[in-house]
Design a protein around this motif. Sequence first.
Motif, PDB file in Angstrom:
ATOM      1  N   PRO A   8       0.951  -1.086  -0.175  1.00 41.92           N
ATOM      2  CA  PRO A   8      -0.078   0.087  -0.124  1.00 41.92           C
ATOM      3  C   PRO A   8       0.915   1.211  -0.120  1.00 41.92           C
ATOM      4  CG  PRO A   8      -1.165  -1.554   1.497  1.00 41.92           C
ATOM      5  CD  PRO A   8       0.560  -2.107   1.112  1.00 41.92           C
ATOM      6  N   SER A   9       0.382   2.181  -0.712  1.00 42.85           N
ATOM      7  CA  SER A   9       1.317   3.318  -0.893  1.00 42.85           C
ATOM      8  C   SER A   9       0.299   4.847  -0.887  1.00 42.85           C
ATOM      9  CB  SER A   9       2.330   3.291  -2.054  1.00 42.85           C
ATOM     10  OG  SER A   9       1.500   3.368  -3.229  1.00 42.85           O
ATOM     11  N   VAL A  10       0.914   5.701  -0.696  1.00 41.25           N
ATOM     12  CA  VAL A  10       0.392   7.033  -1.024  1.00 41.25           C
ATOM     13  C   VAL A  10       1.345   7.980  -1.455  1.00 41.25           C
ATOM     14  CG1 VAL A  10      -0.625   9.244   0.158  1.00 41.25           C
ATOM     15  CG2 VAL A  10      -1.121   7.026   1.267  1.00 41.25           C
ATOM     16  N   LEU A  11       1.211   8.268  -2.895  1.00 42.61           N
ATOM     17  CA  LEU A  11       1.925   8.764  -3.898  1.00 42.61           C
ATOM     18  C   LEU A  11       1.798  10.224  -4.351  1.00 42.61           C
ATOM     19  CD1 LEU A  11       2.275   5.874  -6.244  1.00 42.61           C
ATOM     20  CD2 LEU A  11       3.610   6.205  -4.149  1.00 42.61           C
ATOM     21  N   LEU A  12       2.724  11.115  -3.979  1.00 43.49           N
ATOM     22  CA  LEU A  12       2.651  12.566  -4.171  1.00 43.49           C
ATOM     23  C   LEU A  12       3.088  13.133  -5.350  1.00 43.49           C
ATOM     24  CD1 LEU A  12       2.516  11.842  -0.989  1.00 43.49           C
ATOM     25  CD2 LEU A  12       2.778  14.480  -0.722  1.00 43.49           C
ATOM     26  N   PHE A  13       2.364  13.322  -6.317  1.00 40.80           N
ATOM     27  CA  PHE A  13       2.798  13.839  -7.646  1.00 40.80           C
ATOM     28  C   PHE A  13       2.929  15.232  -7.787  1.00 40.80           C
ATOM     29  CE2 PHE A  13       2.440   9.358  -8.531  1.00 40.80           C
ATOM     30  CZ  PHE A  13       3.321   9.074  -9.815  1.00 40.80           C
TER      31      PHE A  13
END
Length: 310
Positions: free
Chosen positions: A237-242
């Motif tokens: 699981p990940s939270v990715l900031l673009f």
Amino acid sequence: MGDLLVSVPALRGLRRAFPRARLTLAAPAGLRPLAALTGAVDDVLPTTGLGDLRWPGPPPEVAVNLHGSGPQSIDDLLATRPARLLTHAHPVHPTLAGPAWRRDVHEVQRWCELLGYHGIRADRYDLAIAKSDVVSPAPGAVVVHPGAAYGSRRWPADRFAAVARALAAEGRQVVVTGSAGEAELARAVATGAGLGEEAVLAGRTSVPEFAALVAGASLVICGDTGAGHLATAYGTPSVLLFGPVTPAQWGPPPGTGDRHAVLWRGSFADPFADEPDPGLLRITPADVLAACPDRTVSARRPRAAAASAS
């Protein structure tokens, strides 16, 4: 790391198409352990960048350009005198057949379509890699990875610290990762989050250890960087900031499940700028915390209660 991981389906396609050939990847030497985990690469030829490819043997049967849209990578591969070259078309090399370079396609799909044009099937969902045979330095931890190759993709350290502080207060083990050159950044995040020095793993993990860390993590929080691609490869699981680059091109590919929360505020600024992208700055710590999975469960187990229960 990210460039290698988005090319895994293409590398596997080449492996199936040429099962008896020796598949050599021209890439930085540090990626050798990760390339081995793909199960598709036999060897890594240390290559630091364009113009540095030094092919040591007889001309290869096939050369494949998985690098980029410019003519320099084509020039490098032509210098090896391959019997066959698979590449995108480029006006500098009008005699070479290949698909046109598209800017509106996901990077995983780009390389699969390149091979498809040349008659080789590749499965764009074939992204998983083997787990490292080393032990994770922090099994089950939340991995906060604040660094990125360019300043435009780096969310501010104090915001990463705010997120790490909130998650640690809920009883989660949080570690901060990065390269040796990002150790100071990692310490700033850890200090701001109230974490001890033992939480700073930046510069203290080898590539196999970092792979094991991400594979065994409960959550990865990072920007548009290799750590996010590694989380996708392991289904972590990940939270990715673009920021300046759209996740439609570099985020988790469609069809990889709902384990990855992607935050993007629609900016298309300079991806190589030194300062954080304006769209990236519109993402708040509250946004990131809201995207973290299982927070309602963790919030019922604050650190003090967990310590007394043990």
